[in-house]
Write an enzyme that holds these catalytic residues in place. Structure first.
Site, PDB file in Angstrom:
ATOM      1  N   GLY A 145       0.820  -1.216   0.000  1.00 47.01           N
ATOM      2  CA  GLY A 145       0.000   0.000   0.000  1.00 47.01           C
ATOM      3  C   GLY A 145       0.846   1.255   0.000  1.00 47.01           C
ATOM      4  O   GLY A 145       0.583   2.209  -0.748  1.00 47.01           O
ATOM      5  N   ASP A 146       1.883   1.272   0.838  1.00 49.96           N
ATOM      6  CA  ASP A 146       2.771   2.430   0.899  1.00 49.96           C
ATOM      7  C   ASP A 146       3.519   2.630  -0.414  1.00 49.96           C
ATOM      8  O   ASP A 146       3.645   3.752  -0.912  1.00 49.96           O
ATOM      9  CB  ASP A 146       3.781   2.252   2.036  1.00 49.96           C
ATOM     10  N   THR A 147       4.056   1.543  -0.972  1.00 47.70           N
ATOM     11  CA  THR A 147       4.855   1.697  -2.183  1.00 47.70           C
ATOM     12  C   THR A 147       3.988   2.062  -3.384  1.00 47.70           C
ATOM     13  O   THR A 147       4.451   2.803  -4.271  1.00 47.70           O
ATOM     14  CB  THR A 147       5.665   0.425  -2.468  1.00 47.70           C
TER      15      THR A 147
END
Length: 400
Positions: A170-172
């Site tokens: 999700g972050d990347t």
């Protein structure tokens, strides 16, 4: 510390100030830095970014996510620190941040105020839910965005609770879309001189990767559910057992399936009424997988790979890090690069820079900053013109 002589990359000359922490903001900065931008990372004095201590067994994640960056230590919670940050940002092309919405505004660093003195500035803002909407003020991590965006619900075995991917996807994803937005905004600025805000929400970044999940539900009323290692109706495409391991085969296309049947020594299987077309194979997916697994169990991974190559069937090994390091294709394409003279981790290896550009490739030009604020003298002293006495005073006050 210089690592290797590499091309400076297509973003050479671009100045990026990275004010974020942990994963989303720093990964966006990594992508821009890999392509040649000068990335000045603002860290809180003392311990710095928590990523410095992250990693399983050894804190080496920092070495990847902070490569090609320079570190300055500034306390953004103090007015004098905020003034230093504004002066840095006034000379930048891009500002990256991934704090909870409203934090920049509370520090006197609202995009509107920054644009008063740097109208061409592009502000990349990453957060759990975006800068607007009823959930904007909520704290949000990557895993929460994965759940809200639909990812978690379809990952795992159908008889078990939702699973997670073994990386912070999700972050990347949010960082990657933030980077794309920054490059698009640069194109607009080149034409107009105007900067703008790039608003990248974690849950929306995940949603973008969910293919036809939503329109399928709207059109049919059916919601995708967890299906383990398969995609329902796409067969054969699975991981199959061998005598000494496992092997992935993707042979769901008509011609490819026929070639797989030939490799299996069962060419008539391709014309069997239960497997003769895509829809039939999908309806009989489980029994087809069991049939193929019965055959692969008699072969080693090496033997199965050789057969798949001989018959032109898309297939491959399930790689672990050791496999990647030993594979000649990884080496030929420099998919993994070595940092031979690293002061803490001599010979450290990590993923290279992607994608590969034919004329202006990016590269790992310098290792991650080894100490918090190690570039204070160069950045705050030379770039902002602060003298030694001022730097000493700011350090004694805990502002840098």
């Amino acid at each position: 510390m210089e690592v290797q002589a590499v091309a400076n990359g297509p973003l050479e000359g671009l100045i990026v100030v990275e004010a974020g922490q942990l994963i989303a903001g720093p990964f966006c900065g990594q992508l821009l830095g890999d392509m040649g931008a000068t990335v000045i990372k603002i860290e809180p004095p003392g311990k710095g970014d928590p990523m410095r201590a992250w990693g399983r067994g050894a804190p080496v994640w920092w070495e990847v996510i902070a490569r090609n960056k320079r570190s300055v230590s500034i306390d953004l919670r103090k007015p004098e620190g905020q003034d230093l940050a504004r002066r840095l940002i006034d000379g930048a092309d891009i500002l990256i941040e991934n704090f909870r919405p409203g934090t920049l505004e509370g520090w006197g660093l609202a995009p509107g105020r920054l644009h008063e003195t740097n109208p061409g500035l592009i502000v990349v803002r990453m957060s759990g839910y975006g800068q607007t909407g009823p959930y904007a003020d909520r704290a949000g991590f990557g895993g929460i965005g994965e759940a809200m965006g639909g990812w978690r619900n379809i990952v795992g075995e159908p008889d078990r609770p939702p699973a997670r991917m073994g990386v912070s996807i999700g972050d990347t994803l949010a960082a990657t879309y933030g980077c794309i937005g920054a490059l698009a905004a640069l194109r607009h600025r080149d034409a107009t001189g105007q900067g703008q805000v790039v608003d990248s929400a974690l849950y929306e970044a995940v949603l973008q990767a969910m293919e036809s999940l939503v329109p399928e539900y709207v059109a049919t009323g059916q919601s995708r559910e967890r299906s383990g290692a398969i995609l329902p109706g796409i067969a054969p495409s699975n991981v199959y057992p061998c005598t000494d391991g496992e092997f992935l085969i993707g042979a769901n296309g008509e011609g490819v399936f026929r070639r797989l049947c030939q490799a299996m020594g069962q060419p008539d299987l391709a014309d069997h009424p239960r497997y003769c077309d895509h829809a039939s194979r999908g309806r009989n997916q489980t029994e087809l997988d069991e049939l193929i697994a019965g055959w692969t169990r008699t072969l080693s991974v090496d033997a199965l790979e050789a057969l798949m190559l001989e018959h032109g069937v898309p297939a491959g090994r399930i790689y672990k890090p050791g496999d990647m390091l030993a594979d000649p294709h990884f080496a030929a394409r420099e998919a993994i690069v070595e940092l031979p003279d690293h002061p803490r981790w001599p010979g450290l290896k990590m993923q290279g820079v992607f994608p590969k550009l034919s004329l202006t490739p990016g590269g790992v030009r310098s290792i991650a900053p080894q100490s918090v604020g190690e570039d204070n003298q160069d950045i705050l002293g030379e770039r902002l013109g602060l003298d030694e006495a001022t730097l000493s005073r700011l350090a004694a006050a805990g502002i840098i």
